[in-house]
Scaffold this active site. Structure first.
Site, PDB file in Angstrom:
ATOM      1  N   CYS A  20     -15.796  22.747  24.163  1.00 44.95           N
ATOM      2  CA  CYS A  20     -16.665  22.170  24.747  1.00 44.95           C
ATOM      3  C   CYS A  20     -15.870  22.426  26.129  1.00 44.95           C
ATOM      4  O   CYS A  20     -14.909  21.934  26.129  1.00 44.95           O
ATOM      5  CB  CYS A  20     -15.842  20.660  24.336  1.00 44.95           C
ATOM      6  SG  CYS A  20     -15.068  19.487  25.406  1.00 44.95           S
ATOM      7  N   GLU A  21     -16.097  22.224  27.381  1.00 48.90           N
ATOM      8  CA  GLU A  21     -15.788  22.319  28.608  1.00 48.90           C
ATOM      9  C   GLU A  21     -14.697  21.260  29.518  1.00 48.90           C
ATOM     10  O   GLU A  21     -13.963  22.066  29.856  1.00 48.90           O
ATOM     11  CB  GLU A  21     -17.088  22.653  29.500  1.00 48.90           C
ATOM     12  CG  GLU A  21     -17.397  21.398  30.040  1.00 48.90           C
ATOM     13  CD  GLU A  21     -19.109  21.742  31.267  1.00 48.90           C
ATOM     14  OE1 GLU A  21     -19.442  23.081  30.785  1.00 48.90           O
ATOM     15  OE2 GLU A  21     -19.064  21.421  32.103  1.00 48.90           O
ATOM     16  N   HIS A  22     -14.210  20.260  29.052  1.00 47.48           N
ATOM     17  CA  HIS A  22     -13.444  19.827  28.668  1.00 47.48           C
ATOM     18  C   HIS A  22     -12.165  19.807  28.324  1.00 47.48           C
ATOM     19  O   HIS A  22     -11.090  19.529  28.712  1.00 47.48           O
ATOM     20  CB  HIS A  22     -13.844  18.212  28.747  1.00 47.48           C
ATOM     21  CG  HIS A  22     -15.664  17.820  29.433  1.00 47.48           C
ATOM     22  ND1 HIS A  22     -16.828  16.773  29.193  1.00 47.48           N
ATOM     23  CD2 HIS A  22     -15.991  18.204  30.973  1.00 47.48           C
ATOM     24  CE1 HIS A  22     -17.534  17.128  30.073  1.00 47.48           C
ATOM     25  NE2 HIS A  22     -16.922  17.809  31.250  1.00 47.48           N
ATOM     26  N   HIS A  23     -12.713  20.158  26.486  1.00 50.67           N
ATOM     27  CA  HIS A  23     -11.208  20.032  26.437  1.00 50.67           C
ATOM     28  C   HIS A  23     -11.175  21.725  25.599  1.00 50.67           C
ATOM     29  O   HIS A  23     -10.002  22.117  24.860  1.00 50.67           O
ATOM     30  CB  HIS A  23     -11.069  19.570  25.215  1.00 50.67           C
ATOM     31  CG  HIS A  23     -11.614  17.802  25.279  1.00 50.67           C
ATOM     32  ND1 HIS A  23     -12.503  16.899  25.422  1.00 50.67           N
ATOM     33  CD2 HIS A  23     -10.699  17.219  25.798  1.00 50.67           C
ATOM     34  CE1 HIS A  23     -12.615  15.635  25.482  1.00 50.67           C
ATOM     35  NE2 HIS A  23     -11.244  16.192  26.307  1.00 50.67           N
TER      36      HIS A  23
ATOM     37  N   GLN B  52     -22.889  18.782  25.071  1.00 54.71           N
ATOM     38  CA  GLN B  52     -23.994  19.159  24.219  1.00 54.71           C
ATOM     39  C   GLN B  52     -25.033  18.514  25.389  1.00 54.71           C
ATOM     40  O   GLN B  52     -26.443  18.872  25.078  1.00 54.71           O
ATOM     41  CB  GLN B  52     -24.307  18.451  23.437  1.00 54.71           C
ATOM     42  CG  GLN B  52     -24.835  18.110  22.221  1.00 54.71           C
ATOM     43  CD  GLN B  52     -24.532  16.892  21.131  1.00 54.71           C
ATOM     44  OE1 GLN B  52     -23.430  16.578  20.883  1.00 54.71           O
ATOM     45  NE2 GLN B  52     -25.607  16.410  20.445  1.00 54.71           N
TER      46      GLN B  52
ATOM     47  N   HIS C  54     -17.675  16.990  17.080  1.00 51.97           N
ATOM     48  CA  HIS C  54     -16.987  17.538  18.679  1.00 51.97           C
ATOM     49  C   HIS C  54     -15.509  17.520  17.439  1.00 51.97           C
ATOM     50  O   HIS C  54     -15.265  16.468  17.382  1.00 51.97           O
ATOM     51  CB  HIS C  54     -17.121  16.643  19.875  1.00 51.97           C
ATOM     52  CG  HIS C  54     -18.429  16.590  20.338  1.00 51.97           C
ATOM     53  ND1 HIS C  54     -18.543  17.176  21.517  1.00 51.97           N
ATOM     54  CD2 HIS C  54     -19.941  16.231  20.503  1.00 51.97           C
ATOM     55  CE1 HIS C  54     -20.092  17.954  21.808  1.00 51.97           C
ATOM     56  NE2 HIS C  54     -20.810  16.659  21.075  1.00 51.97           N
TER      57      HIS C  54
ATOM     58  N   CYS D 133     -12.794  17.686  19.678  1.00 48.35           N
ATOM     59  CA  CYS D 133     -12.272  16.817  20.405  1.00 48.35           C
ATOM     60  C   CYS D 133     -12.234  15.437  20.266  1.00 48.35           C
ATOM     61  O   CYS D 133     -11.593  14.382  20.578  1.00 48.35           O
ATOM     62  CB  CYS D 133     -12.841  17.219  22.131  1.00 48.35           C
ATOM     63  SG  CYS D 133     -14.597  16.959  22.501  1.00 48.35           S
TER      64      CYS D 133
HETATM   65 ZN   LIG Z   1     -14.471  17.402  24.768  1.00 45.58          ZN
END
Ligand SMILES: [Zn+2]
Length: 212
Positions: free
Chosen positions: A103-106, A144, A172, A174
């Site tokens: 996941c590129e955010h977390h 995703q 996920h 996260c």
């Molecule tokens: Zn995430």
């Protein structure tokens, strides 16, 4: 970074970057900065970066990240370019292609399965080639939705089928282990192109084959 430190690093982690990036003085300096940052992160979380189990972690982390994201080293579409001339006009589905992504955010893993279906026009590719293409897009910093779209776009562009349908089911980390902490939640995304867009019976056939 002193010459001594470079030598120590190279001894401890031979081939730290290969085959991903070239091991140069410059990249070794980058790793030095990253390892310092990870030491700081360990402290911020409340642990001691000098205790036994954590001493080598700052080196392992960048090495692991280069593996998680090895998809950047290739153009995944190229896997599909080996095609066969087989006259088949029906639906072809490759189910349960397992993948692991990030996941590129977390920077937390997300993983699951991709189901890829297409109705060929003239070109058919090998089943393993489609799995490799999925992997090439999964092993990047991703979301995703983009992963789903990229897989469908690659099928469309290289195989020029009558239609493509991609369904991805994901867990996920996260979402499971932080934030909302919903460990049973999974997310499904779809991307539909060509004849699948306006033929609901084809979409229904695809979905019923997924269940069988
Ligand atoms: Zn995430």
């Amino acid at each position: 970074m002193t010459q001594d430190q470079v030598l120590k690093l190279s001894e401890k982690f031979p081939k730290l970057f290969t085959p991903f990036v070239e091991e140069t003085n410059e990249t070794l300096k980058d790793v030095h900065r990253i390892t310092n940052g990870i030491r700081q992160l360990i402290k911020l979380c409340g642990d001691d970066p000098d205790r036994d189990g954590l001493q080598e972690t700052p080196f392992r982390v960048p090495k692991a990240f280069l593996e998680y994201t090895e998809g950047y080293q290739e153009d995944p579409r190229l896997h599909l370019e080996k095609t066969f001339d087989i006259h088949h006009k029906g639906l072809i589905i490759i189910k349960d292609i397992e993948f692991y992504s990030m996941c590129e955010h977390h920077f937390a893993p997300f993983y699951g399965v991709a189901h890829v279906g297409y109705i060929p026009n003239e070109k058919i590719t090998g089943l393993s080639k489609i799995a490799r293409m999925v992997d090439g897009y999964a092993k990047r910093f991703q979301v995703q939705e983009r992963l789903t779209t990229q897989i469908a776009a690659a099928m469309d562009e290289i195989l020029e089928p009558e239609g493509t349908m991609v369904v991805i089911e994901v867990k996920h980390m996260c979402m499971c282990s932080r934030g909302a902490k919903k460990s049973d939640a999974s997310t499904t995304t779809t991307s539909i192109r060509g004849v699948f867009e306006n033929q609901s019976d084809l979409r229904a056939e695809f979905l019923s084959l997924l269940k069988s």
